[in-house]
Write a protein that holds these residues in place. Structure first.
Motif, PDB file in Angstrom:
ATOM      1  N   THR A   1       0.762  -1.308   0.285  1.00 50.85           N
ATOM      2  CA  THR A   1      -0.053   0.111  -0.269  1.00 50.85           C
ATOM      3  C   THR A   1       0.994   1.264  -0.042  1.00 50.85           C
ATOM      4  OG1 THR A   1      -1.691  -1.135   1.114  1.00 50.85           O
ATOM      5  CG2 THR A   1      -1.931   1.222   1.158  1.00 50.85           C
ATOM      6  N   GLU A   2       1.819   1.012   0.868  1.00 51.40           N
ATOM      7  CA  GLU A   2       2.740   2.432   0.991  1.00 51.40           C
ATOM      8  C   GLU A   2       3.653   2.477  -0.325  1.00 51.40           C
ATOM      9  OE1 GLU A   2       6.838   3.962   3.261  1.00 51.40           O
ATOM     10  OE2 GLU A   2       5.887   2.267   4.195  1.00 51.40           O
ATOM     11  N   ALA A   3       3.878   1.328  -0.902  1.00 55.74           N
ATOM     12  CA  ALA A   3       4.654   1.503  -2.340  1.00 55.74           C
ATOM     13  C   ALA A   3       3.778   2.230  -3.390  1.00 55.74           C
ATOM     14  CB  ALA A   3       4.965   0.074  -2.798  1.00 55.74           C
ATOM     15  N   GLU A   4       2.437   1.781  -3.519  1.00 58.71           N
ATOM     16  CA  GLU A   4       1.640   2.548  -4.309  1.00 58.71           C
ATOM     17  C   GLU A   4       1.333   4.054  -4.044  1.00 58.71           C
ATOM     18  OE1 GLU A   4      -2.691   1.565  -6.324  1.00 58.71           O
ATOM     19  OE2 GLU A   4      -2.113   0.129  -4.733  1.00 58.71           O
ATOM     20  N   ALA A   5       1.126   4.128  -3.140  1.00 58.91           N
ATOM     21  CA  ALA A   5       1.017   5.529  -2.502  1.00 58.91           C
ATOM     22  C   ALA A   5       2.148   6.463  -3.150  1.00 58.91           C
ATOM     23  CB  ALA A   5       0.552   5.642  -1.217  1.00 58.91           C
ATOM     24  N   ARG A   6       3.319   5.895  -2.881  1.00 57.55           N
ATOM     25  CA  ARG A   6       4.550   6.536  -3.067  1.00 57.55           C
ATOM     26  C   ARG A   6       4.868   6.875  -4.357  1.00 57.55           C
ATOM     27  NH1 ARG A   6       9.683   5.217  -1.355  1.00 57.55           N
ATOM     28  NH2 ARG A   6      10.404   7.431  -1.950  1.00 57.55           N
TER      29      ARG A   6
END
Length: 155
Positions: free
Chosen positions: A35-40
């Protein structure tokens, strides 16, 4: 230790001949979760893409380290086998590790890898070096400087 995710971004890209082509380009981001990877990657790509884009894939990589070179524009994956000796049986054991190097060409990738490994005490063999299709790598910025300072924010 960094955890690297490969994110594929699908968008309409203006080609050099003026035509618009739908592309699916891979990028690498440092994140703790999918999720953090997608947001970043959305945060990093938004200023550079006009129009709509989507994240078509997010996958965890086995990259253990990255050797950067700001003057280079390509990324090479180095598969390195670290050699250890099993003390009980006396047999050599190889454990594979993947290291990404940024370089302009294959020779530069090898030189950058060797320079990055200078202080290593472990024995190793280079199993392979291959150019990757990665467009860019976004390490995590822990300094807290999300946006560049403007005269208004300095006051």
């Amino acid at each position: 230790m960094a955890l690297w995710f490969e994110c594929k971004v699908r968008y309409d890209k203006m080609m050099e001949n003026g035509t618009v082509k739908k592309v699916n380009e891979p990028y690498l981001v440092d994140a703790l979760t999918f999720t953090e990877a997608e947001a970043r990657i959305i945060e990093e790509m938004t200023p550079f893409i006009s129009g709509e884009f989507s994240i078509s894939a997010v996958k965890k990589t086995k990259i253990s380290e990255i050797f950067f070179d700001d003057s280079a524009d390509k990324y090479y994956m180095v598969k390195v086998n670290f050699i250890t000796l099993d003390e009980k049986s006396g047999v050599e054991k190889k454990s594979a590790s993947f290291i990404l190097t940024q370089a302009s060409d294959l020779e530069g990738a090898l030189a950058r890898f060797k320079e990055g490994m200078k202080g290593t005490m472990a024995d190793y063999d280079i199993a392979s070096i291959a150019e990757t299709p990665l467009m860019d790598v976004y390490p995590l910025d822990l300094s807290g400087d999300k946006k560049p300072e403007t005269p208004e924010t300095q006051a």
